[in-house]
Design an enzyme around this catalytic site. Structure first.
Site, PDB file in Angstrom:
ATOM      1  N   SER A 136      10.537  -0.876  -6.585  1.00  0.00           N
ATOM      2  CA  SER A 136       9.518  -1.712  -7.218  1.00  0.00           C
ATOM      3  C   SER A 136       9.245  -1.082  -8.569  1.00  0.00           C
ATOM      4  O   SER A 136       9.501   0.109  -8.764  1.00  0.00           O
ATOM      5  CB  SER A 136       8.237  -1.733  -6.376  1.00  0.00           C
ATOM      6  OG  SER A 136       7.133  -2.229  -7.115  1.00  0.00           O
ATOM      7  N   TYR A 150       1.854   3.102  -1.311  1.00  0.00           N
ATOM      8  CA  TYR A 150       2.974   2.180  -1.537  1.00  0.00           C
ATOM      9  C   TYR A 150       3.854   2.694  -2.668  1.00  0.00           C
ATOM     10  O   TYR A 150       5.088   2.724  -2.551  1.00  0.00           O
ATOM     11  CB  TYR A 150       2.439   0.783  -1.864  1.00  0.00           C
ATOM     12  CG  TYR A 150       3.527  -0.200  -2.220  1.00  0.00           C
ATOM     13  CD1 TYR A 150       4.349  -0.743  -1.239  1.00  0.00           C
ATOM     14  CD2 TYR A 150       3.732  -0.595  -3.551  1.00  0.00           C
ATOM     15  CE1 TYR A 150       5.357  -1.637  -1.563  1.00  0.00           C
ATOM     16  CE2 TYR A 150       4.735  -1.495  -3.882  1.00  0.00           C
ATOM     17  CZ  TYR A 150       5.541  -2.012  -2.886  1.00  0.00           C
ATOM     18  OH  TYR A 150       6.540  -2.901  -3.209  1.00  0.00           O
TER      19      TYR A 150
END
Length: 280
Positions: A136, A150
């Site tokens: 990401s 995350y």
């Protein structure tokens, strides 16, 4: 002779994974796709000789190894692996319990490792293959309050993929880290994004960013999942695919800003950095 690659895609019942397998099947590829339930895949795709839906828990190594074996048995091999399965976990580092943090790592990092570990004997034997791991932009730029765990999982994905690329180079196996920005999928919706079970009101920046995602970003993501699917295919068909691929104009821009910050930090602290060496 059929020269189309066989793809193995995890987390394929929604989001970028679903867009990808739909495009792959349309383009004539053979696709094994995993989800926590076969029903969700069958509902979206239907039956096809080129499509193998697999019910897989990626945190269970036996479940993963069985799925890979069934794919090889059905299609004769695997050429491209896309580790897409994962979920977002919001919450500041203090707010999240040990269980919440570890569960996110269990899926996003160790689930991905289960797939890599179990497909590698097959790819090593063939001396070919391409593993595409979904990180990401939050796995390159970590300055998102409330996204720390995350972020850490996605930084871990990037780090282990870099090492894998070096380990597997002489085996003829390629690796790519994909850093998506915001794409118009259901990632920010319930089911793909979990909130902290015990939020702490003092964390204003984290709460503000949660509100921004909820009120401003959902529905206004710049990334087109259909174009992302085409980009994945182009990466896999590339003779020399990149190790790092920033997907989306927002991801590309944020990565550029981070690189400039790092370059500035290097320049500003060069003397101090080098002062720690032994005298020559």
């Amino acid at each position: 002779m059929d020269t189309k690659k066989v793809w193995f895609v995890t987390g394929a019942s929604k989001g970028l994974g679903l867009s990808l397998i739909k495009r792959l099947l349309k383009e004539g590829y053979k696709v094994a796709a995993t989800s926590r339930t076969i029903e969700s895949l069958e509902k979206e795709i239907g039956a096809s000789a080129s499509f193998l839906p697999l019910e897989v828990n990626i945190t269970d190594e036996k479940s993963v190894s069985t799925a890979i074996a069934k794919t090889i048995e059905t299609f004769g091999g695997i050429d491209v692996v896309v580790n897409n399965a994962g979920y977002g976990q919001l919450g500041t580092l203090e707010e999240l319990s040990d269980r919440e943090a570890r569960e996110n790592f269990e899926t996003n990092v160790f689930g991905l490792l289960n797939v890599m570990r179990n497909v590698m004997p097959h790819l090593r034997e063939r001396k070919s293959g391409h593993i595409i791991n979904l990180s990401s932009i939050a796995g390159f730029l970590g300055a998102f309050p409330g996204w720390g765990i995350y972020n850490a999982t996605k930084f871990a994905v990037a780090g282990l993929t870099e090492a894998f690329s070096a380990e597997a180079a002489s085996l003829g196996i390629k690796a790519t880290i994909v850093y998506p920005g915001y794409f118009k999928t259901n990632f920010l919706l319930q089911g793909s994004l979990r909130l902290a079970e015990h939020p702490i009101a003092d964390y204003i920046e984290a709460r503000n960013l949660e509100e921004i995602h909820d009120t401003q970003i959902i529905g206004n993501q710049p990334g087109d999942p259909e174009k992302a699917a085409l980009a994945f295919i182009q990466l896999a068909e590339n003779e020399q695919p990149p190790l790092h691929f920033f997907m989306g104009s927002d991801s590309f821009g944020m990565a550029g800003n981070k690189i400039q910050l790092l370059q500035n930090a290097l320049n500003e602290n060069e003397a101090l950095s080098k002062s720690t060496d032994f005298e020559k």
